[in-house]
Design a protein around this motif. Structure first.
Motif, PDB file in Angstrom:
ATOM      1  N   ARG A  50       0.806  -1.218   0.000  1.00  0.00           N
ATOM      2  CA  ARG A  50       0.000   0.000   0.000  1.00  0.00           C
ATOM      3  C   ARG A  50       0.842   1.271   0.000  1.00  0.00           C
ATOM      4  O   ARG A  50       0.318   2.353  -0.234  1.00  0.00           O
ATOM      5  CB  ARG A  50      -0.944  -0.012   1.210  1.00  0.00           C
ATOM      6  CG  ARG A  50      -1.958  -1.147   1.187  1.00  0.00           C
ATOM      7  CD  ARG A  50      -2.927  -1.018   2.348  1.00  0.00           C
ATOM      8  NE  ARG A  50      -3.530   0.310   2.377  1.00  0.00           N
ATOM      9  CZ  ARG A  50      -3.739   1.009   3.486  1.00  0.00           C
ATOM     10  NH1 ARG A  50      -3.379   0.507   4.664  1.00  0.00           N
ATOM     11  NH2 ARG A  50      -4.293   2.206   3.433  1.00  0.00           N
ATOM     12  N   ALA A  51       2.142   1.143   0.290  1.00  0.00           N
ATOM     13  CA  ALA A  51       3.003   2.330   0.295  1.00  0.00           C
ATOM     14  C   ALA A  51       4.428   1.946  -0.085  1.00  0.00           C
ATOM     15  O   ALA A  51       4.915   0.876   0.293  1.00  0.00           O
ATOM     16  CB  ALA A  51       3.004   3.004   1.667  1.00  0.00           C
ATOM     17  N   GLU A 103       3.783   5.761 -11.817  1.00  0.00           N
ATOM     18  CA  GLU A 103       3.055   4.497 -11.927  1.00  0.00           C
ATOM     19  C   GLU A 103       2.522   4.049 -10.569  1.00  0.00           C
ATOM     20  O   GLU A 103       1.387   3.565 -10.463  1.00  0.00           O
ATOM     21  CB  GLU A 103       3.959   3.431 -12.526  1.00  0.00           C
ATOM     22  CG  GLU A 103       3.317   2.061 -12.697  1.00  0.00           C
ATOM     23  CD  GLU A 103       2.190   2.039 -13.720  1.00  0.00           C
ATOM     24  OE1 GLU A 103       1.424   1.059 -13.712  1.00  0.00           O
ATOM     25  OE2 GLU A 103       2.065   2.996 -14.513  1.00  0.00           O
ATOM     26  N   LEU A 104       3.323   4.196  -9.534  1.00  0.00           N
ATOM     27  CA  LEU A 104       2.857   3.820  -8.202  1.00  0.00           C
ATOM     28  C   LEU A 104       1.640   4.646  -7.809  1.00  0.00           C
ATOM     29  O   LEU A 104       0.646   4.115  -7.297  1.00  0.00           O
ATOM     30  CB  LEU A 104       3.983   3.992  -7.194  1.00  0.00           C
ATOM     31  CG  LEU A 104       5.141   2.998  -7.301  1.00  0.00           C
ATOM     32  CD1 LEU A 104       6.310   3.445  -6.433  1.00  0.00           C
ATOM     33  CD2 LEU A 104       4.692   1.591  -6.898  1.00  0.00           C
ATOM     34  N   ARG A 105       1.708   5.940  -8.016  1.00  0.00           N
ATOM     35  CA  ARG A 105       0.577   6.798  -7.666  1.00  0.00           C
ATOM     36  C   ARG A 105      -0.657   6.441  -8.504  1.00  0.00           C
ATOM     37  O   ARG A 105      -1.785   6.445  -8.007  1.00  0.00           O
ATOM     38  CB  ARG A 105       0.945   8.271  -7.866  1.00  0.00           C
ATOM     39  CG  ARG A 105       1.911   8.820  -6.829  1.00  0.00           C
ATOM     40  CD  ARG A 105       1.326   8.854  -5.429  1.00  0.00           C
ATOM     41  NE  ARG A 105       0.095   9.612  -5.349  1.00  0.00           N
ATOM     42  CZ  ARG A 105       0.016  10.925  -5.149  1.00  0.00           C
ATOM     43  NH1 ARG A 105       1.136  11.633  -5.005  1.00  0.00           N
ATOM     44  NH2 ARG A 105      -1.146  11.529  -5.087  1.00  0.00           N
ATOM     45  N   ILE A 143       5.196  12.847  -4.729  1.00  0.00           N
ATOM     46  CA  ILE A 143       5.542  12.503  -3.347  1.00  0.00           C
ATOM     47  C   ILE A 143       4.491  13.094  -2.417  1.00  0.00           C
ATOM     48  O   ILE A 143       4.315  14.313  -2.334  1.00  0.00           O
ATOM     49  CB  ILE A 143       6.954  13.019  -3.006  1.00  0.00           C
ATOM     50  CG1 ILE A 143       7.982  12.321  -3.901  1.00  0.00           C
ATOM     51  CG2 ILE A 143       7.262  12.767  -1.529  1.00  0.00           C
ATOM     52  CD1 ILE A 143       9.365  12.934  -3.836  1.00  0.00           C
ATOM     53  N   GLU A 144       3.786  12.216  -1.697  1.00  0.00           N
ATOM     54  CA  GLU A 144       2.692  12.667  -0.842  1.00  0.00           C
ATOM     55  C   GLU A 144       3.188  13.239   0.485  1.00  0.00           C
ATOM     56  O   GLU A 144       2.574  14.149   1.045  1.00  0.00           O
ATOM     57  CB  GLU A 144       1.741  11.507  -0.569  1.00  0.00           C
ATOM     58  CG  GLU A 144       1.026  10.992  -1.810  1.00  0.00           C
ATOM     59  CD  GLU A 144       0.106   9.853  -1.481  1.00  0.00           C
ATOM     60  OE1 GLU A 144      -1.019  10.103  -1.003  1.00  0.00           O
ATOM     61  OE2 GLU A 144       0.517   8.684  -1.686  1.00  0.00           O
ATOM     62  N   TYR A 145       4.255  12.686   0.989  1.00  0.00           N
ATOM     63  CA  TYR A 145       4.767  13.174   2.267  1.00  0.00           C
ATOM     64  C   TYR A 145       6.270  12.926   2.314  1.00  0.00           C
ATOM     65  O   TYR A 145       6.738  11.839   1.976  1.00  0.00           O
ATOM     66  CB  TYR A 145       4.094  12.458   3.436  1.00  0.00           C
ATOM     67  CG  TYR A 145       4.463  13.038   4.784  1.00  0.00           C
ATOM     68  CD1 TYR A 145       4.158  14.353   5.103  1.00  0.00           C
ATOM     69  CD2 TYR A 145       5.129  12.272   5.739  1.00  0.00           C
ATOM     70  CE1 TYR A 145       4.494  14.895   6.337  1.00  0.00           C
ATOM     71  CE2 TYR A 145       5.469  12.804   6.980  1.00  0.00           C
ATOM     72  CZ  TYR A 145       5.149  14.121   7.263  1.00  0.00           C
ATOM     73  OH  TYR A 145       5.491  14.663   8.474  1.00  0.00           O
ATOM     74  N   ALA A 146       7.022  13.951   2.711  1.00  0.00           N
ATOM     75  CA  ALA A 146       8.479  13.849   2.754  1.00  0.00           C
ATOM     76  C   ALA A 146       8.999  14.326   4.096  1.00  0.00           C
ATOM     77  O   ALA A 146       8.498  15.297   4.662  1.00  0.00           O
ATOM     78  CB  ALA A 146       9.103  14.679   1.631  1.00  0.00           C
ATOM     79  N   PRO A 177      -2.440  -2.366 -12.780  1.00  0.00           N
ATOM     80  CA  PRO A 177      -2.671  -1.102 -13.479  1.00  0.00           C
ATOM     81  C   PRO A 177      -4.158  -0.848 -13.638  1.00  0.00           C
ATOM     82  O   PRO A 177      -4.943  -1.792 -13.863  1.00  0.00           O
ATOM     83  CB  PRO A 177      -1.996  -1.316 -14.841  1.00  0.00           C
ATOM     84  CG  PRO A 177      -1.017  -2.427 -14.615  1.00  0.00           C
ATOM     85  CD  PRO A 177      -1.610  -3.295 -13.565  1.00  0.00           C
ATOM     86  N   GLN A 178      -4.556   0.394 -13.508  1.00  0.00           N
ATOM     87  CA  GLN A 178      -5.968   0.731 -13.651  1.00  0.00           C
ATOM     88  C   GLN A 178      -6.357   0.716 -15.118  1.00  0.00           C
ATOM     89  O   GLN A 178      -5.607   1.205 -15.979  1.00  0.00           O
ATOM     90  CB  GLN A 178      -6.270   2.095 -13.033  1.00  0.00           C
ATOM     91  CG  GLN A 178      -6.022   2.125 -11.520  1.00  0.00           C
ATOM     92  CD  GLN A 178      -6.386   3.449 -10.905  1.00  0.00           C
ATOM     93  OE1 GLN A 178      -6.792   4.398 -11.598  1.00  0.00           O
ATOM     94  NE2 GLN A 178      -6.244   3.548  -9.605  1.00  0.00           N
TER      95      GLN A 178
END
Length: 255
Positions: free
Chosen positions: A3-4, A124-126, A158-161, A251-252
């Motif tokens: 999931r992350a 791709e991950l996002r 990047i959602e959080y750094a 993949p969506q």
């Protein structure tokens, strides 16, 4: 299910040019020389010759880095430069210290590039709904790193750094990994860390229950007592590697 995925920065997402033999000392010298010349240009009297100044500042840096990654102190460029200036009886104002930090970092940032496949892997991950984070051991102010990541097309994914000098906790301390996992809302068992430092990235992530992928590094050889869950040559290989485990969301489908 994964999931992350949380990434290291230097040597993992970003590649900094390495002069000479590629040692850390040679890398840092450019910045320390830039600092020395800035201080002289500003009229600050420094009795030491440039070579002696560089040697002493690097010694301070190496000692501070060891203490920071050992969890005994926090290390920031602004404090390191202030202490180095005090060695030469210089007291710099807050504004002068900030300018000094930028003059130190400027030559080190020159020529920085994204590692192969970094932007595509993050995108791709996002796109698959995987949370993406970053943890970097660094003494630089975080705004300089955000600027480089944005210029290279990575920051948007990047959602959080967390940048250690600003946060005050350094890898491999478990608290920094747990903090990012908590912020992303993901359990360690469902998260993967990707980094190039065996001690700070691989061991640090594994000790909190994450899986860890080592980005092969000539600077940080893999010691026999550290065992990454997988090895890649660059971040562009991460998605296909995780796909092979069957745990990455598919993949969506385009509507």
């Amino acid at each position: 299910m994964i999931r992350a995925v949380i990434f290291d920065m230097g040597g993992t997402l970003l590649k900094y040019p390495r002069p000479g033999n590629g040692t850390w000392r040679e890398f840092e010298e450019r910045g320390i020389r830039g600092l020395y010349r800035y201080l002289l240009a500003q009229g600050h009297p420094i009795a030491a010759e440039e070579e002696a100044f560089v040697a002493r500042m690097f010694e301070r840096l190496a000692q501070g880095w060891e203490q920071a990654t050992g969890g005994r102190i926090n290390l920031r460029a602004i404090d390191w430069i202030a202490a180095g200036a005090a060695d030469h009886d210089l007291a710099l104002s807050d504004g002068a210290l900030i300018e000094a930090v930028h003059h130190y970092a400027r030559p080190l940032r020159d020529g920085v590039t994204a590692m192969p496949g970094a932007a595509a892997a993050l995108a791709e991950l996002r796109a698959r709904g995987v949370r993406v984070g970053l943890i970097s051991n660094t003494i630089w102010p975080s705004d300089l790193h955000r600027e480089d990541l944005a210029d290279l097309g990575l920051w948007q994914y990047i959602e959080y750094a967390v940048f250690s000098g600003d946060f005050g906790i350094w890898k491999p301390r478990p608290q920094v990994f747990l903090h990012v996992l908590d912020h992303l809302g993901v359990n360690a068992a469902h998260a993967v860390f990707v980094g190039d430092s065996p001690k700070e990235d691989i061991r640090g992530a594994q000790q909190v229950g994450m899986r860890a992928i080592w980005v092969r590094s000539p600077e940080f050889p893999l010691p026999p007592d550290i065992h990454p869950d997988a090895i890649v040559e660059h971040p562009g290989e991460v998605v296909s590697l995780l796909d092979s485990t069957g745990e990455l969301p598919p993949p969506q489908q385009a509507s």
